[in-house]
Structure formats: structure tokens, C-alpha cells
Design a protein around this motif. Structure first.
Motif, short mmCIF file in Angstrom:
data_model
loop_
_atom_site.label_atom_id
_atom_site.label_comp_id
_atom_site.label_asym_id
_atom_site.label_seq_id
_atom_site.Cartn_x
_atom_site.Cartn_y
_atom_site.Cartn_z
N LEU A 110 0.86 -1.18 0.00
CA LEU A 110 0.00 0.00 0.00
C LEU A 110 0.90 1.23 0.00
O LEU A 110 1.66 1.44 0.93
CB LEU A 110 -0.91 0.02 1.24
N GLN A 111 0.81 2.02 -1.08
CA GLN A 111 1.57 3.26 -1.17
C GLN A 111 0.66 4.39 -0.73
O GLN A 111 -0.44 4.56 -1.27
CB GLN A 111 2.06 3.49 -2.60
N ILE A 112 1.11 5.14 0.27
CA ILE A 112 0.30 6.19 0.86
C ILE A 112 0.76 7.54 0.35
O ILE A 112 1.92 7.92 0.53
CB ILE A 112 0.39 6.13 2.40
N SER A 113 -0.16 8.26 -0.26
CA SER A 113 0.13 9.63 -0.67
C SER A 113 0.00 10.49 0.57
O SER A 113 -1.04 10.50 1.21
CB SER A 113 -0.86 10.08 -1.74
N SER A 114 1.05 11.18 0.92
CA SER A 114 1.01 12.01 2.12
C SER A 114 0.31 13.34 1.86
O SER A 114 0.09 14.11 2.78
CB SER A 114 2.42 12.24 2.66
N VAL A 115 -0.09 13.60 0.62
CA VAL A 115 -0.82 14.82 0.29
C VAL A 115 -2.18 14.76 0.99
O VAL A 115 -2.92 13.80 0.83
CB VAL A 115 -1.01 14.97 -1.24
N GLY A 116 -2.48 15.77 1.77
CA GLY A 116 -3.77 15.82 2.46
C GLY A 116 -3.80 15.08 3.78
O GLY A 116 -4.79 15.13 4.49
N VAL A 117 -2.73 14.36 4.13
CA VAL A 117 -2.68 13.66 5.41
C VAL A 117 -2.07 14.61 6.44
O VAL A 117 -0.89 14.86 6.42
CB VAL A 117 -1.86 12.35 5.32
N SER A 156 6.95 7.49 -2.02
CA SER A 156 5.91 7.74 -1.02
C SER A 156 5.96 6.62 0.02
O SER A 156 6.39 5.51 -0.27
CB SER A 156 4.54 7.80 -1.70
N PRO A 157 5.51 6.92 1.26
CA PRO A 157 5.54 5.89 2.30
C PRO A 157 4.75 4.66 1.88
O PRO A 157 3.69 4.78 1.27
CB PRO A 157 4.88 6.58 3.50
N SER A 158 5.28 3.48 2.18
CA SER A 158 4.64 2.23 1.79
C SER A 158 4.52 1.30 2.97
O SER A 158 5.40 1.24 3.82
CB SER A 158 5.46 1.55 0.69
N ARG A 215 -6.74 8.17 -2.89
CA ARG A 215 -5.41 8.61 -3.36
C ARG A 215 -4.30 7.64 -2.97
O ARG A 215 -3.15 7.86 -3.30
CB ARG A 215 -5.11 10.01 -2.84
N TRP A 216 -4.65 6.57 -2.26
CA TRP A 216 -3.66 5.54 -1.90
C TRP A 216 -3.75 4.41 -2.91
O TRP A 216 -4.82 4.09 -3.43
CB TRP A 216 -3.92 5.01 -0.50
N ILE A 217 -2.62 3.78 -3.15
CA ILE A 217 -2.59 2.73 -4.17
C ILE A 217 -2.19 1.39 -3.53
O ILE A 217 -1.09 1.25 -3.00
CB ILE A 217 -1.57 3.08 -5.28
N TYR A 218 -3.12 0.43 -3.61
CA TYR A 218 -2.81 -0.94 -3.19
C TYR A 218 -2.46 -1.74 -4.44
O TYR A 218 -3.19 -1.70 -5.44
CB TYR A 218 -3.98 -1.60 -2.47
N THR A 219 -1.33 -2.45 -4.39
CA THR A 219 -0.90 -3.25 -5.53
C THR A 219 -0.50 -4.65 -5.06
O THR A 219 0.38 -4.77 -4.21
CB THR A 219 0.31 -2.59 -6.24
#
Length: 196
Positions: free
Chosen positions: A35-42, A78-80, A109-113
């Protein structure tokens, strides 16, 4: 007799402290994906739950996530977080060095792969504490012997199938590696320094 005992105790403490500092991090369990976390808005810490949507257990800061997995995924990205299970939009993620986990609802806005998709096209290195017998390139998955790799030899992952990945080492050599062991622990990391 007392000075000898005191000297012995200090020596034991010194040796145990330097051993702990020199020990590389334990290879984490791979789980099912990343899970890549977009820190934008957090702005606040991310809240985790004991079960999907039930009982908040803890919270984690995005800076703590970068510190937790930066050595594995690289400081620049980005933090994962490693994902261990999935139930609908809820993901179970490891949130500390002890392997403790909590559930988080995936935001847009987070991406799970899943791993097979995440690995494709990535540059990877074998982790420092990967067993020597597993840090080799094989002609086919499960082959008895292969070519050992030099430490810090970058590999480009072309495709992944199960615990195996087909990698390109340079223009003339390719083969198969195990990217995780039979216990499910990662053998590779993605913090590959770019050539300058």
C-alpha cells in the motif's frame, strides 16, 4: 576481585550493544501486496483498527511509515506499508518493526498493488540478510544450482509468478530468482541507488 567483575560486566554490555547496532533488520513477511500512501492531504496520524471498522487500536504517522519501511522501499518514494490481508476496501497492514498489524480503509489517493503487479518493472537488490543459497540467479524456477550474485547487484524484474521472478541483470544475462522464501519473508528490497 570486584574490579575484575565490573570490567567483565562493562565488556559484556559493550559487546551486546555493538552487536545489536550492527545487526540488520529482520526480513519482513511479504504479505499479499504493498500500500503506497500519498502524504498529500494527510495532516493527522492514520488511524488503524483491530478489525475492519471496529475498535481503533492505534495510529501511525506518515513519517513513522517512511522510517519503518524506507530501508526496504527507498527514502525517496511515497511511504509504503506491507499488506497482509484484504476484506473489501479494508487492508490489514504491518505498522511497526515488531510486525504488529492493524486494519485501514483504503482511500482513493492511496494505491494498493498485489505483489505480482508491484514487482513488474521494479529494480531490486537482495537484502543483506538473505540466505546465501537463495541469492543466485537460476536458469528456471526450482533449479538446483545457479549463478551467485555479487552483493548489491541490481536486477530489473520482468515478471513475477508465485515466489519467483524473472530478472534482467544486464543486456546479456537474465534468469529466475526467489523474491520471497518459503516462509513468506522478503528476499529482495527496492531501495536501489541510481547510477550517477
Amino acid at each position: 576481585m570486584r574490579p575484575f567483575q565490573l570490567t567483565l560486566i562493562i565488556l559484556i554490555l559493550f559487546v551486546s550493544t555493538t552487536t545489536v547496532l550492527a545487526t540488520p533488520k529482520m526480513r519482513p513477511y511479504s504479505g499479499i501486496g504493498v500500500l503506497q500512501i500519498s502524504s498529500v492531504g494527510v495532516t493527522d496520524a492514520i488511524r488503524l483498527y483491530s478489525d475492519p471498522g471496529i475498535g481503533r487500536c492505534c495510529k501511525v504517522e506518515t513519517t513513522a511509515i517512511k522510517e519503518l519501511n524506507g530501508w526496504l522501499f527507498g527514502e525517496e518514494l511515497s511511504p509504503s506499508l506491507l499488506v497482509t490481508a484484504r476484506k473489501g476496501d479494508w487492508l490489514e497492514v504491518e505498522h511497526d518493526d515488531a510486525g504488529r498489524s492493524g486494519w485501514i480503509m483504503q482511500e482513493r489517493r492511496w494505491i494498493y498493488t498485489p505483489w505480482e503487479q508491484y514487482l513488474k518493472g521494479k529494480l531490486a537488490l537482495f537484502l543483506r540478510n538473505s540466505p546465501k543459497k537463495m541469492t543466485q540467479v537460476l536458469p528456471r524456477p526450482g533449479a538446483a544450482e545457479g549463478t551467485p550474485l555479487k552483493p548489491k547487484q541490481p536486477m530489473k524484474i520482468i515478471l513475477a509468478q508465485g515466489d519467483w521472478a524473472y530478472v534482467l541483470l544486464d543486456q546479456n544475462s537474465a534468469g529466475w530468482i526467489r523474491w520471497r522464501d518459503s516462509d513468506g519473508r522478503l528476499l529482495v528490497g527496492f531501495d536501489v541507488p541510481l547510477a550517477k
